[in-house]
Scaffold this active site. Structure first.
Site, mmCIF file in Angstrom:
data_model
loop_
_atom_site.group_PDB
_atom_site.id
_atom_site.type_symbol
_atom_site.label_atom_id
_atom_site.label_comp_id
_atom_site.label_asym_id
_atom_site.label_seq_id
_atom_site.Cartn_x
_atom_site.Cartn_y
_atom_site.Cartn_z
ATOM 1 N N HIS A 53 6.144 15.769 4.169
ATOM 2 C CA HIS A 53 5.392 16.631 5.072
ATOM 3 C C HIS A 53 5.612 18.082 4.663
ATOM 4 O O HIS A 53 6.458 18.403 3.814
ATOM 5 C CB HIS A 53 5.796 16.402 6.523
ATOM 6 C CG HIS A 53 5.139 15.204 7.144
ATOM 7 N ND1 HIS A 53 3.766 15.114 7.317
ATOM 8 C CD2 HIS A 53 5.649 14.043 7.625
ATOM 9 C CE1 HIS A 53 3.470 13.958 7.874
ATOM 10 N NE2 HIS A 53 4.593 13.278 8.078
ATOM 11 N N ARG A 68 -2.543 9.023 -0.494
ATOM 12 C CA ARG A 68 -1.506 9.018 -1.529
ATOM 13 C C ARG A 68 -2.124 8.653 -2.873
ATOM 14 O O ARG A 68 -3.072 7.852 -2.939
ATOM 15 C CB ARG A 68 -0.411 8.011 -1.192
ATOM 16 C CG ARG A 68 0.489 8.436 -0.064
ATOM 17 C CD ARG A 68 1.798 7.670 -0.129
ATOM 18 N NE ARG A 68 2.409 7.518 1.183
ATOM 19 C CZ ARG A 68 3.616 7.014 1.379
ATOM 20 N NH1 ARG A 68 4.337 6.597 0.346
ATOM 21 N NH2 ARG A 68 4.108 6.902 2.594
ATOM 22 N N ASP A 112 0.865 23.236 4.474
ATOM 23 C CA ASP A 112 -0.389 22.509 4.688
ATOM 24 C C ASP A 112 -1.620 23.397 4.516
ATOM 25 O O ASP A 112 -2.594 23.005 3.863
ATOM 26 C CB ASP A 112 -0.415 21.905 6.097
ATOM 27 C CG ASP A 112 0.404 20.626 6.198
ATOM 28 O OD1 ASP A 112 0.855 20.122 5.159
ATOM 29 O OD2 ASP A 112 0.596 20.144 7.327
ATOM 30 N N ASP A 133 -15.483 0.847 7.727
ATOM 31 C CA ASP A 133 -14.310 0.036 7.439
ATOM 32 C C ASP A 133 -14.214 -0.119 5.927
ATOM 33 O O ASP A 133 -14.860 -0.993 5.337
ATOM 34 C CB ASP A 133 -14.431 -1.323 8.120
ATOM 35 C CG ASP A 133 -13.209 -2.209 7.887
ATOM 36 O OD1 ASP A 133 -12.289 -1.768 7.167
ATOM 37 O OD2 ASP A 133 -13.196 -3.333 8.416
ATOM 38 N N GLY A 178 -7.539 12.811 0.773
ATOM 39 C CA GLY A 178 -6.147 13.220 0.885
ATOM 40 C C GLY A 178 -5.192 12.060 1.022
ATOM 41 O O GLY A 178 -4.141 12.198 1.653
ATOM 42 N N ARG A 204 -12.071 6.112 9.860
ATOM 43 C CA ARG A 204 -11.819 4.711 10.136
ATOM 44 C C ARG A 204 -12.385 4.375 11.514
ATOM 45 O O ARG A 204 -12.342 5.219 12.416
ATOM 46 C CB ARG A 204 -10.317 4.398 10.136
ATOM 47 C CG ARG A 204 -9.615 4.656 8.822
ATOM 48 C CD ARG A 204 -8.185 4.122 8.860
ATOM 49 N NE ARG A 204 -7.465 4.602 10.028
ATOM 50 C CZ ARG A 204 -6.827 5.756 10.091
ATOM 51 N NH1 ARG A 204 -6.837 6.577 9.042
ATOM 52 N NH2 ARG A 204 -6.188 6.118 11.185
#
Length: 382
Positions: free
Chosen positions: A135, A94, A165, A69, A92, A45
């Site tokens: 998490h 949602r 992770d 963007d 990655g 981003r």
């Protein structure tokens, strides 16, 4: 720093990967792919970067950053242009989020049917919790892995975010991506790789199911073979307040430890002796410093090793001899792993600022009218 395609030296040289920037396991997976020689372009981003770490985030090493963007249709079109030239895409977000942008598997496979589409999430792409936040700690909690961790019988302890992770997450994503790449070279067709941390952690913990099946897992912490339940697989404090790890599982290794520690110990095969053995080891290890014990057991089969802080790990004689850690530009970090005899991996460029390579990387990947994208604000050159 300039960017050119094909700079990697590892076995994945020539494999092209588009990474939709995320946090944690996704970047770690793409770091590993880049370390192994893949050409990875990271789509950030504008002004992005995890927790403001910017060019200090080592998980972003080895690949250029372009800032797009993705709320702008021109930017989405640019990513699809990248996809057309790619072998792999990694995202990655949602479940459902990237489809709303217009970069889901359907759109990407319409442009490139051979694309391997890697998806990294905690809960997976389906199931009642698939769209809930979470998490690492939450993911390993529900898989049965967290419950047994630690030697405190009153509460579990967790190993940072290594187990979920990176153990059950990024590692399994890379395994899946490489397997799908291999299959695509035979079939000519890509597919979606759904890498969920809950799935990978459960799979990673398969040995616990084995122990349970043979009666070695009682469900109680510090009661099994590998969790400190036995005195010959545990951590002991030394005279200077540091610790050594003892992993003398096999009888011959235990015999070596007993011979070197200088204390007579009873038969370990009799569970009634375990408390006596543990007490004797606890007292004995507190009589010398960690460095002194390290010298006693250096290079032996007693399976005793010092517990080393991360800051000191690069200086451990074995790790230093292997070059397990490197320090390009004075920044200490792990070297690429694993190692290859004919196509060795090499450390790529340092972590970039988000958007540092927007113009040159997009152009190198064949995206047209890059200057127009930047002028219109759909792309940002840092």
């Amino acid at each position: 720093m300039t960017y050119e395609l094909g700079q990697g030296t590892g076995p994945l040289r020539g494999v092209r990967v588009v990474e939709i920037a995320g946090i944690g396991p996704g970047p770690h997976a793409c770091m590993l792919l880049a370390d192994l020689g893949a050409d990875v372009v990271r789509v950030d981003r504008p002004g992005g970067g995890m927790f403001g770490m910017g060019d200090k985030d080592l998980l972003n090493r080895g690949r250029p950053s372009v800032a797009l963007d993705l709320k702008r249709p021109e930017a989405v079109a640019a990513v699809l242009d990248l996809v057309e030239h790619a072998d792999v895409l990694v995202e990655g977000l949602r479940p459902g989020a990237i489809e709303r942008i217009g970069l889901g598997p359907a759109e990407c496979h319409a442009r490139n049917p051979r694309l391997v589409y890697g998806r990294m999430t905690g809960w997976g792409q389906d199931g009642p919790w698939s769209r809930a936040a979470g998490h690492d700690l939450n993911y390993v909690a529900v898989t049965g892995a967290l419950h047994g961790l630690g030697q405190d019988r009153d509460r579990p302890h967790f190993p940072g975010n290594l187990l979920g992770d990176f153990g059950g997450g990024s590692t399994y994503l890379v395994v899946g991506v490489l397997a799908a790449l291999l299959e695509a070279r035979t079939s000519g067709r890509g597919q979606v790789v759904d890498a969920a941390i809950v799935d990978g952690t459960a799979h990673l913990n398969a040995i616990a199911s084995t122990f349970a099946a043979i009666g070695l897992d009682t469900g109680r912490r510090r009661s099994g073979l590998l969790d400190g339940g036995t005195p010959w697989y545990d951590v002991y404090e030394t005279a200077d307040g540091r610790h050594v790890s003892v992993g003398a599982l096999e009888p011959q290794f235990w015999a070596d430890l007993v011979a070197r520690i200088g204390v007579e110990l009873p038969d370990r095969d009799d569970p009634a002796n375990h408390a006596t053995i543990r007490g004797a080891l606890t007292r004995r290890f507190r009589e010398r410093t960690q460095a002194e014990w390290a010298e006693v057991f250096d290079g032996t089969d007693a399976c005793v090793a010092p517990v080393v802080p991360l800051a000191d790990a690069p200086d451990h004689p074995h790790l230093a001899a292997r070059g397990t850690f490197v320090a390009p530009g004075g920044v200490t970090q792990p070297a690429p792993a694993p190692r290859f005899s004919r196509t060795p991996a090499s450390l790529g460029a340092p972590p970039p600022r988000p958007g540092e390579h927007t113009r040159e990387a997009l152009a190198a990947w064949g995206v047209r009218d890059v200057d127009a994208l930047i002028a219109g604000g759909a792309a940002v050159q840092a």
